[in-house]
Design an enzyme around this catalytic site. Structure first.
Site, PDB file in Angstrom:
ATOM      1  N   SER A  11      63.514  -8.323  22.001  1.00 39.43           N
ATOM      2  CA  SER A  11      62.328  -8.037  22.822  1.00 39.43           C
ATOM      3  C   SER A  11      62.384  -8.849  24.096  1.00 39.43           C
ATOM      4  O   SER A  11      62.363 -10.083  24.072  1.00 39.43           O
ATOM      5  CB  SER A  11      61.056  -8.383  22.051  1.00 39.43           C
ATOM      6  OG  SER A  11      59.984  -8.454  22.970  1.00 39.43           O
ATOM      7  N   HIS A  36      64.144  -3.766  23.317  1.00 40.46           N
ATOM      8  CA  HIS A  36      62.733  -3.527  23.010  1.00 40.46           C
ATOM      9  C   HIS A  36      61.892  -3.987  24.200  1.00 40.46           C
ATOM     10  O   HIS A  36      61.975  -5.141  24.627  1.00 40.46           O
ATOM     11  CB  HIS A  36      62.361  -4.305  21.747  1.00 40.46           C
ATOM     12  CG  HIS A  36      60.977  -4.059  21.233  1.00 40.46           C
ATOM     13  ND1 HIS A  36      60.652  -2.969  20.462  1.00 40.46           N
ATOM     14  CD2 HIS A  36      59.838  -4.771  21.377  1.00 40.46           C
ATOM     15  CE1 HIS A  36      59.357  -3.026  20.143  1.00 40.46           C
ATOM     16  NE2 HIS A  36      58.839  -4.119  20.693  1.00 40.46           N
ATOM     17  N   ASP A  38      58.128  -4.391  25.637  1.00 44.41           N
ATOM     18  CA  ASP A  38      56.720  -4.492  25.251  1.00 44.41           C
ATOM     19  C   ASP A  38      55.819  -4.276  26.450  1.00 44.41           C
ATOM     20  O   ASP A  38      55.803  -5.090  27.375  1.00 44.41           O
ATOM     21  CB  ASP A  38      56.458  -5.880  24.652  1.00 44.41           C
ATOM     22  CG  ASP A  38      57.063  -6.022  23.274  1.00 44.41           C
ATOM     23  OD1 ASP A  38      56.729  -5.210  22.395  1.00 44.41           O
ATOM     24  OD2 ASP A  38      57.887  -6.940  23.078  1.00 44.41           O
ATOM     25  N   MET A  40      52.097  -4.115  27.834  1.00 39.21           N
ATOM     26  CA  MET A  40      50.755  -4.620  27.488  1.00 39.21           C
ATOM     27  C   MET A  40      49.824  -4.494  28.679  1.00 39.21           C
ATOM     28  O   MET A  40      50.221  -4.797  29.810  1.00 39.21           O
ATOM     29  CB  MET A  40      50.849  -6.089  27.086  1.00 39.21           C
ATOM     30  CG  MET A  40      51.811  -6.340  25.940  1.00 39.21           C
ATOM     31  SD  MET A  40      51.911  -8.087  25.589  1.00 39.21           S
ATOM     32  CE  MET A  40      52.961  -8.061  24.135  1.00 39.21           C
ATOM     33  N   HIS A  69      57.638  -0.006  23.527  1.00 38.76           N
ATOM     34  CA  HIS A  69      56.503  -0.218  22.630  1.00 38.76           C
ATOM     35  C   HIS A  69      55.244  -0.303  23.484  1.00 38.76           C
ATOM     36  O   HIS A  69      55.019  -1.317  24.157  1.00 38.76           O
ATOM     37  CB  HIS A  69      56.759  -1.517  21.840  1.00 38.76           C
ATOM     38  CG  HIS A  69      55.628  -1.948  20.968  1.00 38.76           C
ATOM     39  ND1 HIS A  69      55.602  -3.185  20.354  1.00 38.76           N
ATOM     40  CD2 HIS A  69      54.488  -1.324  20.594  1.00 38.76           C
ATOM     41  CE1 HIS A  69      54.481  -3.302  19.651  1.00 38.76           C
ATOM     42  NE2 HIS A  69      53.783  -2.183  19.787  1.00 38.76           N
ATOM     43  N   MET A  71      51.579  -0.936  24.148  1.00 33.60           N
ATOM     44  CA  MET A  71      50.343  -1.583  23.671  1.00 33.60           C
ATOM     45  C   MET A  71      49.316  -1.408  24.770  1.00 33.60           C
ATOM     46  O   MET A  71      48.840  -2.375  25.392  1.00 33.60           O
ATOM     47  CB  MET A  71      50.619  -3.066  23.375  1.00 33.60           C
ATOM     48  CG  MET A  71      51.440  -3.251  22.098  1.00 33.60           C
ATOM     49  SD  MET A  71      52.193  -4.889  21.986  1.00 33.60           S
ATOM     50  CE  MET A  71      53.689  -4.595  22.933  1.00 33.60           C
ATOM     51  N   MET A 140      54.027  -3.789  12.502  1.00 29.14           N
ATOM     52  CA  MET A 140      53.792  -5.052  13.196  1.00 29.14           C
ATOM     53  C   MET A 140      53.639  -6.158  12.150  1.00 29.14           C
ATOM     54  O   MET A 140      52.772  -6.085  11.280  1.00 29.14           O
ATOM     55  CB  MET A 140      52.512  -4.988  14.036  1.00 29.14           C
ATOM     56  CG  MET A 140      52.573  -4.103  15.274  1.00 29.14           C
ATOM     57  SD  MET A 140      53.906  -4.473  16.437  1.00 29.14           S
ATOM     58  CE  MET A 140      53.598  -6.178  16.852  1.00 29.14           C
ATOM     59  N   GLY A 145      50.501  -8.599  21.039  1.00 30.26           N
ATOM     60  CA  GLY A 145      49.985  -9.236  22.249  1.00 30.26           C
ATOM     61  C   GLY A 145      50.822 -10.413  22.721  1.00 30.26           C
ATOM     62  O   GLY A 145      50.881 -10.677  23.913  1.00 30.26           O
ATOM     63  N   PHE A 146      51.449 -11.094  21.791  1.00 32.07           N
ATOM     64  CA  PHE A 146      52.188 -12.296  22.166  1.00 32.07           C
ATOM     65  C   PHE A 146      53.461 -12.438  21.335  1.00 32.07           C
ATOM     66  O   PHE A 146      53.493 -12.040  20.169  1.00 32.07           O
ATOM     67  CB  PHE A 146      51.326 -13.550  21.943  1.00 32.07           C
ATOM     68  CG  PHE A 146      50.049 -13.509  22.725  1.00 32.07           C
ATOM     69  CD1 PHE A 146      50.026 -13.893  24.075  1.00 32.07           C
ATOM     70  CD2 PHE A 146      48.877 -13.051  22.149  1.00 32.07           C
ATOM     71  CE1 PHE A 146      48.845 -13.817  24.810  1.00 32.07           C
ATOM     72  CE2 PHE A 146      47.696 -12.977  22.876  1.00 32.07           C
ATOM     73  CZ  PHE A 146      47.680 -13.368  24.216  1.00 32.07           C
ATOM     74  N   ASP A 182      58.431  -5.753  13.758  1.00 34.05           N
ATOM     75  CA  ASP A 182      58.276  -6.450  15.039  1.00 34.05           C
ATOM     76  C   ASP A 182      57.284  -7.599  14.889  1.00 34.05           C
ATOM     77  O   ASP A 182      56.121  -7.384  14.546  1.00 34.05           O
ATOM     78  CB  ASP A 182      57.771  -5.420  16.069  1.00 34.05           C
ATOM     79  CG  ASP A 182      57.607  -5.986  17.475  1.00 34.05           C
ATOM     80  OD1 ASP A 182      58.035  -7.120  17.726  1.00 34.05           O
ATOM     81  OD2 ASP A 182      57.051  -5.246  18.320  1.00 34.05           O
TER      82      ASP A 182
HETATM   83  C1  DX5 Z   1      54.246  -8.584  20.147  1.00 38.27           C
HETATM   84  C2  DX5 Z   1      55.432  -7.759  20.578  1.00 38.27           C
HETATM   85  C3  DX5 Z   1      56.705  -8.229  20.032  1.00 38.27           C
HETATM   86  C4  DX5 Z   1      57.085  -9.615  20.429  1.00 38.27           C
HETATM   87  C5  DX5 Z   1      57.958 -10.181  19.368  1.00 38.27           C
HETATM   88  O1  DX5 Z   1      53.094  -7.952  20.608  1.00 38.27           O
HETATM   89  O2  DX5 Z   1      55.264  -6.414  20.157  1.00 38.27           O
HETATM   90  O3  DX5 Z   1      57.750  -7.313  20.351  1.00 38.27           O
HETATM   91  O4  DX5 Z   1      57.748  -9.671  21.651  1.00 38.27           O
HETATM   92  O5  DX5 Z   1      58.207 -11.499  19.676  1.00 38.27           O
HETATM   93  P1  DX5 Z   1      58.696 -12.551  18.574  1.00 38.27           P
HETATM   94  O6  DX5 Z   1      59.989 -12.046  18.022  1.00 38.27           O
HETATM   95  O7  DX5 Z   1      58.826 -13.810  19.347  1.00 38.27           O
HETATM   96  O8  DX5 Z   1      57.640 -12.601  17.511  1.00 38.27           O
HETATM   97 ZN    ZN Z   2      56.964  -5.015  20.401  1.00 36.61          ZN
END
Ligand code: DX5
Ligand code: ZN
Length: 224
Positions: A11, A36, A38, A40, A69, A71, A140, A145-146, A182
């Protein structure tokens, strides 16, 4: 241990945002199967990352599939933009719009693979009536979010249930559906994810937080 091929999708959220192109090239060279991405919006999730312009700029940097992905809510108005930016797979949360079936149909209609994302509190039943339209289901294992959060063991049972659901779907003549995890995936948690039935592992911090990306990806792969 299951013998299905395992794919690792780093990611980019955990990468150095001042050097995104370089980071994308580095993980691809280090053995990443997918990238990947993300997305947001600061509304569906309490964080803002980047949009289709950045995805498009990165598309020319690497050849591996782009796993986008979303969000964001609503997601529907942005599907064309992400498809045109170079996404290969676009995943959506059922909570992001009123007509999940239509959203997945739209993604497929754009010639992209469609993914359905289940938050920790979202039941497996959210997938039941749209299995025919899913190329991937993402569980998930943190609240979205983070990056850098701890893996939620409570999601392992959901992965196992979805594995049985997907296998039964394929046995009935349905299409293959990838099962992705994820959040908090590391060399320590990857084995349990794969044992439960996952075959695509997203890892942000565990890859981009490591000094040696190739070693980090290889460690997750061998743990899986
Ligand atoms: C969270 C994201 C993830 C995140 C995973 O909202 O969807 O893809 O980047 O990060 P790690 O692997 O650090 O948990
Ligand atoms: Zn993700």
């Amino acid at each position: 241990m299951p013998s299905r091929p395992i794919r690792i999708a780093p990611s980019l959220l955990a990468a150095d945002f001042a050097r995104l192109g370089e980071e994308a090239r580095a993980v691809a060279a280090a053995g990443a199967d997918w990238l990947h991405l993300d997305i947001m919006d600061g509304h569906f999730v309490p964080n803002i990352s980047f949009g289709p312009v950045v995805v498009k700029a990165l598309r020319g940097q690497v050849d591996i599939p782009f796993d986008v992905h979303l969000m964001i809510a609503p997601a529907d108005p942005y599907l064309v933009a992400f498809a045109e930016a170079g996404a290969d797979l676009i995943s959506v949360h059922p909570e992001a719009g009123p007509h999940l079936h239509r959203t997945l149909q739209t993604i497929r209609g754009l010639g992209k693979q469609a993914g359905l994302v289940l938050n920790p509190a979202t039941p497996v039943s959210a997938a039941e009536n749209v299995l025919d339209l899913c190329d991937l289901i993402l569980v998930m294992s943190v609240n979205p979010g983070f990056g850098g959060q701890s893996f939620l063991d409570s999601q392992l049972g959901k992965i196992a249930t979805l594995r049985r659901m997907i296998d039964a779907h394929v046995a009935r003549g349905g299409q293959l559906i990838a099962l992705q995890v994820d959040g908090g995936v590391t060399a320590r948690t990857a084995g349990r994810c794969v044992e439960a039935g996952a075959d695509v592992l997203v890892a942000g911090t565990a890859v981009f937080g490591a000094a040696d990306y190739a070693r980090a990806i290889a460690d997750i792969r061998s743990a899986a």
